[in-house]
Each structure stands twice: as C-alpha cells, then as structure tokens.
Design an enzyme around this catalytic site. Structure first.
Site, short mmCIF file in Angstrom:
data_model
loop_
_atom_site.label_atom_id
_atom_site.label_comp_id
_atom_site.label_asym_id
_atom_site.label_seq_id
_atom_site.Cartn_x
_atom_site.Cartn_y
_atom_site.Cartn_z
N SER A 31 0.81 -1.22 0.00
CA SER A 31 0.00 0.00 0.00
C SER A 31 0.84 1.27 0.00
O SER A 31 0.29 2.36 -0.09
CB SER A 31 -0.92 0.00 1.23
N ALA B 51 -13.54 2.77 -6.27
CA ALA B 51 -13.11 1.38 -6.23
C ALA B 51 -13.45 0.74 -4.90
O ALA B 51 -13.85 -0.44 -4.84
CB ALA B 51 -11.61 1.30 -6.50
N ARG B 52 -13.30 1.48 -3.80
CA ARG B 52 -13.60 0.91 -2.49
C ARG B 52 -15.10 0.77 -2.25
O ARG B 52 -15.54 -0.17 -1.59
CB ARG B 52 -12.92 1.75 -1.41
N GLU C 44 -7.75 -3.77 -2.41
CA GLU C 44 -8.28 -2.40 -2.44
C GLU C 44 -8.06 -1.70 -1.10
O GLU C 44 -8.83 -0.83 -0.69
CB GLU C 44 -9.77 -2.38 -2.80
#
Length: 540
Positions: free
Chosen positions: A274, A395-396, A516
């Site tokens: 990340s 996306a989340r 994600e």
C-alpha cells in the site's frame, strides 16, 4: 444521538494521544494504531446505524416496512450498540473496549441512555432472532428497493442474468481455475456492465456509483469474479474520464464501455504494497517522445487477457515520493493460453490463489516495454498519484458492494442447506444456534449494504467520500467473512468439502479484507481523516 456523543468522547481521547499540538502526528498515529483504528471502527459502526435508520425511514414512507424491517433494525441496532458499548471486534482477537480510551464511565452512561438501554435489552434477543429467522426461512427478505425505477429495474436485470449465466457455472469455473468465458463477458457488455459510469457521449450508460454498486452486488452474489470484472473497467473508465485528454477519452472510453477493451490496473509492486510513494517501476522518455517501462509489478488481476494497462510508474526518479509518479495508458496484446504475454518487453507468471479465480493473478516483469508518448494520462507528468487517489473512493465503494454480494451468496447457500438438511427429525433452521446465525447474518448484511449505498450516494453528489468509502469497505468485508464462516459452520463437514459451493465462497470472502486497501489501511485512513477534519474545523 447518544452514539454520536460517545463517539465524540472517543475522538477527544484519541486526539489527546495523537494530536497534542492540534494536528495528528504521523508517528503517533502509527504508535497508537489500536486506539486510532478502534475509533475508526466505532465511527464506521455508527455510520452504519445511521444509514440503516435512513433505509428504514424510506421503507416506511413508501409503505414497504413490515416485520422483517423492524426485526432487522432491532437486531442490528442491538448488536452494534452492544459492540460499541462493551467491545467491538476489529478482527477475531482484536477487540477495542472502552478501557482502551479510558472511557469506562462514559461507556456506562452511553449504555444507560434510555433508547440505547432499551435496544440493548430488547433488540438482539433470542426471541427477535427466532422471529426473524422464521421469516427468512419462509422466503421473506428485508426491503431492498432503492426507490428509483431505473435502479430497481437494473437490479432485476442483473439478478436474472446472474441466476442463469453465473450462479449455475461459477463453482465449476472455480474448481477448474478457468477464466470467465468470453461469451459471458460479451453478455455482460450487452447489459452495460462495463459502461455503467462512463458518460453517455462516450458510449456508456452515464449512471452513478449507486448503480455501479447495485451491479457489483448482484453479479458478486453469483460469483465475486463476475462482479470484479466491472471493477477493472470502472477504475480505468474513471481515470480516463476524469483526467484524460479529449483524444484519450475518444479512443478508450467507448471501447471500455462496449467491452471490446478489457483493462487492468497495474499499480502494486512486490515490496511496496500500500506504500505507493515507494513505487520504483520507471518509465524513461525516449527521443521520439515514447516511453520505455522497466520494473516489476505484482497482484495484477486479469493481466493476460487485458487489452489496456493503467500503469503507475515513476517518470521523474529525482522527485521524491509521490511527486515523481505518473499514470500511463499502456495498450497490450490480449494473450492466449500458449502465449499469455506476447508483446516484447513484458512477461508474467501466474500467482496461484485460494479463491477469487476466474481472471487470474499475475506477477509482471517489464523490461523496456514500449508505450507511445500519447499514453501519458492527461498529457501531464507527476500527476499519477493524485489521479489514482480520486479513483480509490469509487473502487472501495465497489469493493464494499462486492462484499455485500458475497455475503448474500453465503446467506443464500446457508439458508438453502439449513432448510434441506434434517437432523434429529427436523430441519436445521429449527435449531436456535442455526437460526441465530441466519438472523444475525441477514441483519449484518443489510447494515453493510446500506452503508455502502450511503457512500455511493455521497460520491454521486460530488462530495469527497474517502472516509465513507473506507467505512463501507471495512464493514462490508467483515460482513462477508462472517457470513461465509458461519455458512460453512451451518454446512458442518460438508462445508469443508470442495464439491460444495460454500467452500468457494469462504475463499472468495477472505480476499475482501485485503485488496483495495487492507482493513488496517482502511481504519488508518478513516481515523486519520476524522481526526484531521476535526483539527481543520477547529482551526477554522
């Protein structure tokens, strides 16, 4: 609201630890992760309570509220309030309790509030769970109408398609580790799955994130990989629609929308995870204006069959951190079984995985891979990180919707099995511990769903919603894992057998807490964002 008052006590206690000068200190945020993340989980749980209450009010106003909706509220509120007051699980062993913040007295006062005390006593009880489980076993489901004809019709279409084209075949595809067939992808394209949020002028449906959430949820209710196909297109479509040049939009958006171009996101690297500021894959500008890309990427979904890579690279090695990152739109030749990566300068090896199959994961090696000069997104260097961050919200939210779909899949399988399986002369649904699991599953899924929809509505309004999106993913992933785990338990030994689809759903559910942005990353983003926002508000 009593829960909001208690949350403010938690915020103040955490701020005293990590923001002694008024603004959160990065080192202290890391040092105090248990408290910071606990605050995030409490805030997310309260947001879910509020979203679910809004759902109930809308259902009642539309005349759609009945026993199932009332029991969902009573059980869901009773359970969530008990967790906030007494101990909230961030994972199986990590429980955040009032003592972590030095707020035992405030927690007791919160639990003693008349409305809270009533729900703690009368909400999530054996009687309410038994009544709810009986309704569920009889085919009743809590209201799911969105109150918009277009969205409700879209849900019906996606559900019917999933029931015929995905669900009957998903387990065989999973066991064979096979790609989702091209004919199914073509059918999804005809339904508009890949162009839900792409503007109409570029061939899409021009709908919003709420519509995308509904599509992702319904497809994932058949198989997470069907829902995830749309995620690739959603990320690429938003990147290009929001940041691309007119030429880039005209070239790529219509092809993404009609499914003739399957994109993949190429961001993660082996040693960065990340930490995108540490991306090292470099793109060197050539004398003719083109780029040559060299480096390694990993966990690239659907890489071999993709036609376009949205690739985060370092174009300025002299610029530190995020400043030197750019986004490239990198076309590639769609691979085959014999030649998965036929282009010069790119090679890949498949990463074998427990679940989340159907598209396949790859580690990529790039050695002078060529990208045309016009492939620089927006025609601007150094903007890659900013461009990407804006897409993470969508996306989340979509990942949260996939989690809701997976959770419903687990519930459906558990209910079908419990109704059909008899022990000691009665169906499993007649046993209180099985009924409890089914009732708690359904209430938890509705609350995660409504939090996801609330985040999608916030995104559609144009508001910044990174915190809301993170909350939705955080609780959605937990709901999916809890549902899958309990569904396996209801299956007993058969749940551990590969021939039963619930074994697949368990594996699929586990990834949701990781990709994600892992749960720990989500909690850090939420906690930091809430504390930073409060500091900014105080300064103003």
């Amino acid at each position: 609201m009593a829960a909001r008052e208690y949350s403010e006590h938690v915020r103040a206690a955490v701020a005293a630890k990590v923001a002694p000068a008024g603004h959160p200190d990065p080192a202290l945020l890391t040092c105090e992760q248990h408290r910071v993340h606990g605050f995030a989980w409490i805030a997310a749980s309260i947001a879910a309570l509020e979203a679910t209450l809004d759902w109930a009010v809308r259902a009642a106003a539309a005349g759609r509220s009945g026993d199932a909706e009332e029991l969902t509220l009573r059980i869901g509120f009773g359970e969530y309030l008990a967790q906030i007051a007494h101990g909230l699980p961030m994972s199986a062993h990590e429980v955040v309790r009032p003592a972590a913040f030095g707020l035992e007295r405030e927690a007791r006062a919160f639990a003693a509030h008349p409305a809270v005390a009533r729900l703690l006593a009368e909400g999530n009880t054996p009687d309410t769970r038994a009544a709810f489980a009986a309704l569920l076993a009889g085919g009743v489901r809590p209201d799911e109408a969105l109150g918009e004809d277009t969205l409700d019709l879209f849900r019906d279409q996606m559900r019917a398609f999933t029931a015929t084209a995905i669900t009957p075949h998903a387990h065989a595809w999973h066991l064979a580790d096979a790609l989702i067939p091209d004919v199914v992808i073509a059918e999804m394209a005809q339904l508009g799955v890949f162009g839900v949020c792409i503007p109409e002028e570029h061939g899409g449906l021009g709908l919003g994130k709420l519509a995308m959430a509904v599509v992702s949820e319904e497809l994932s209710r058949g198989w997470i990989c069907a829902g995830s196909l749309g995620t690739r297109s959603e990320i690429a479509g938003e990147l290009i629609a929001e940041n691309g040049t007119p030429q880039q939009k005209a070239r790529w958006l219509p092809r993404i929308a009609d499914g003739s171009c399957l994109p993949t996101a190429v961001f993660t690297e082996p040693d960065t995870g990340s930490d995108l500021a540490s991306v090292r894959t470099r793109a060197d500008r050539q004398s003719d204006g083109s780029w040559q890309v060299t480096g390694a990427k990993t966990w690239i979904t659907h890489a071999a069959r993709a036609d376009l890579m949205t690739m985060l690279v370092r174009t300025d090695p002299g610029a530190p951190g995020y400043a030197g990152l750019s986004m490239l739109l990198a076309p590639k030749t769609r691979g085959t079984d014999r030649a998965p990566f036929p282009d010069a300068g790119i090679d890949g090896s498949e990463i074998e995985v427990l679940g989340y199959r159907g598209m396949k994961e790859y580690a990529l090696g790039l050695d002078g891979f060529a990208v045309a000069g016009e492939g620089l997104l927006g025609g601007a260097e150094g903007q890659g990180f900013k461009q990407l961050m804006r897409t993470f919200e969508g996306a989340r939210i979509q990942t949260a919707a996939r989690a809701v779909g997976v959770a419903w899949n687990a519930f459906d399988l558990a209910m079908d099995y419990a109704l059909g399986r008899k022990q000691f002369g009665q169906a499993l649904t007649q046993f209180p511990r099985v009924a409890d699991k089914l009732a708690l599953m359904a209430a938890d899924i509705v609350m995660a769903r409504e939090l996801t929809y609330a985040a999608a509505r916030a995104k559609d309004s144009g508001a910044r919603c990174d915190i809301e999106a993170g909350m939705a993913k955080l609780l959605g992933a937990r709901a999916a894992w809890a549902a899958a785990d309990n569904a396996v338990q209801i299956h007993g030994g058969n749940g551990y057998a590969l021939e039963y689809p619930i074994s697949r759903v368990l594996c699929d559910a586990r990834i949701l807490n990781i990709f994600e942005g892992a749960a720990e990353i989500q909690a850090q983003v939420i906690g930091r964002g809430l504390l930073t926002g409060q500091a900014r508000a105080a300064a103003a």
